[in-house]
Design a protein around this motif. Structure first.
Motif, PDB file in Angstrom:
ATOM      1  N   ARG A   9       3.660  10.294  -3.441  1.00 38.97           N
ATOM      2  CA  ARG A   9       3.127   8.922  -3.216  1.00 38.97           C
ATOM      3  C   ARG A   9       4.590   8.815  -2.110  1.00 38.97           C
ATOM      4  NH1 ARG A   9       0.511   5.248  -7.483  1.00 38.97           N
ATOM      5  NH2 ARG A   9      -1.099   7.272  -7.635  1.00 38.97           N
ATOM      6  N   TYR A  66      -3.493   3.792  -2.386  1.00 36.35           N
ATOM      7  CA  TYR A  66      -3.519   3.134  -3.723  1.00 36.35           C
ATOM      8  C   TYR A  66      -2.691   1.413  -3.113  1.00 36.35           C
ATOM      9  CZ  TYR A  66      -4.227   7.187  -6.283  1.00 36.35           C
ATOM     10  OH  TYR A  66      -3.990   9.185  -6.444  1.00 36.35           O
ATOM     11  N   CYS A  67      -3.332   0.696  -3.661  1.00 37.31           N
ATOM     12  CA  CYS A  67      -2.893  -0.682  -3.078  1.00 37.31           C
ATOM     13  C   CYS A  67      -1.732  -0.686  -4.544  1.00 37.31           C
ATOM     14  CB  CYS A  67      -3.596  -1.910  -3.400  1.00 37.31           C
ATOM     15  SG  CYS A  67      -4.743  -2.076  -4.280  1.00 37.31           S
ATOM     16  N   TYR A  68      -0.328  -1.660  -4.435  1.00 41.36           N
ATOM     17  CA  TYR A  68       0.597  -2.476  -5.365  1.00 41.36           C
ATOM     18  C   TYR A  68       0.744  -3.228  -5.739  1.00 41.36           C
ATOM     19  CZ  TYR A  68       4.462  -1.340  -2.507  1.00 41.36           C
ATOM     20  OH  TYR A  68       4.479  -1.386  -1.280  1.00 41.36           O
ATOM     21  N   TRP A  77       0.365  -1.006  -0.088  1.00 37.27           N
ATOM     22  CA  TRP A  77      -0.014  -0.433  -0.063  1.00 37.27           C
ATOM     23  C   TRP A  77       0.313   1.153  -0.059  1.00 37.27           C
ATOM     24  CZ3 TRP A  77      -5.254  -0.305  -0.052  1.00 37.27           C
ATOM     25  CH2 TRP A  77      -5.915  -1.741   0.428  1.00 37.27           C
ATOM     26  N   ASN A 134       6.887  -2.077  -9.440  1.00 40.19           N
ATOM     27  CA  ASN A 134       5.778  -1.548  -8.899  1.00 40.19           C
ATOM     28  C   ASN A 134       4.260  -1.428  -9.521  1.00 40.19           C
ATOM     29  OD1 ASN A 134       6.975  -1.397  -6.499  1.00 40.19           O
ATOM     30  ND2 ASN A 134       6.660  -0.265  -5.774  1.00 40.19           N
ATOM     31  N   TYR A 135       3.208  -1.922  -9.862  1.00 43.37           N
ATOM     32  CA  TYR A 135       1.308  -1.860 -10.145  1.00 43.37           C
ATOM     33  C   TYR A 135       0.406  -1.590  -9.584  1.00 43.37           C
ATOM     34  CZ  TYR A 135       4.050  -4.182 -14.046  1.00 43.37           C
ATOM     35  OH  TYR A 135       5.480  -4.173 -15.177  1.00 43.37           O
ATOM     36  N   TRP A 136       0.459  -0.464  -9.918  1.00 41.39           N
ATOM     37  CA  TRP A 136      -0.604  -0.063  -8.067  1.00 41.39           C
ATOM     38  C   TRP A 136      -2.113   0.392  -9.289  1.00 41.39           C
ATOM     39  CZ3 TRP A 136       1.699   2.875  -4.551  1.00 41.39           C
ATOM     40  CH2 TRP A 136       2.563   3.207  -4.671  1.00 41.39           C
TER      41      TRP A 136
END
Length: 114
Positions: A44, A93-95, A35, A102-104
């Motif tokens: 972020r 946001y989760c990733y 997260w 990292n893909y969000w």
């Protein structure tokens, strides 16, 4: 991989919220999940992470208050947030981590009132 976060809302300082993030698609190549959050006017930041083996890591600002976990199928990751402070207000946001990237997903707004 698609990520859908939920659980945000408005809470008073000292309260708790539990965020959830459901993963769909191919999960075989996922090395870890986590997260992050972005407050208004700020960059972020990573908040909590959990590796494939289950090791966890937290930002200093949330240690002792937030807990990251996942279900046994590794398709849902949670963020339990306790003792919330106004400075925790942000979009969360989760990733997922796939081959080091990292893909969000889309975020969920958490607002903590004083």
């Amino acid at each position: 991989v698609q990520l859908q976060a939920s659980g945000g809302g408005l809470v008073q300082a000292g309260g708790s919220l539990r965020l959830s993030c459901v993963l769909s698609g191919s999960i075989f190549s996922i090395d870890g999940m986590g997260w992050g959050r972005q407050a208004p006017g700020k960059q972020r930041e990573l908040v909590a992470s959990i590796t494939r083996s289950g090791s966890t890591n937290y930002a200093d600002s949330v240690k002792g208050r937030f807990t990251i976990s996942r279900d046994n199928t590794r398709t849902t990751v949670y963020l339990q947030m306790n003792s919330l402070k106004p400075e925790d207000t942000a979009v969360y946001y989760c990733y997922v981590v796939i081959y080091g990237e990292n893909y969000w997903g889309r975020g969920t707004l958490v607002t903590v009132s004083s």
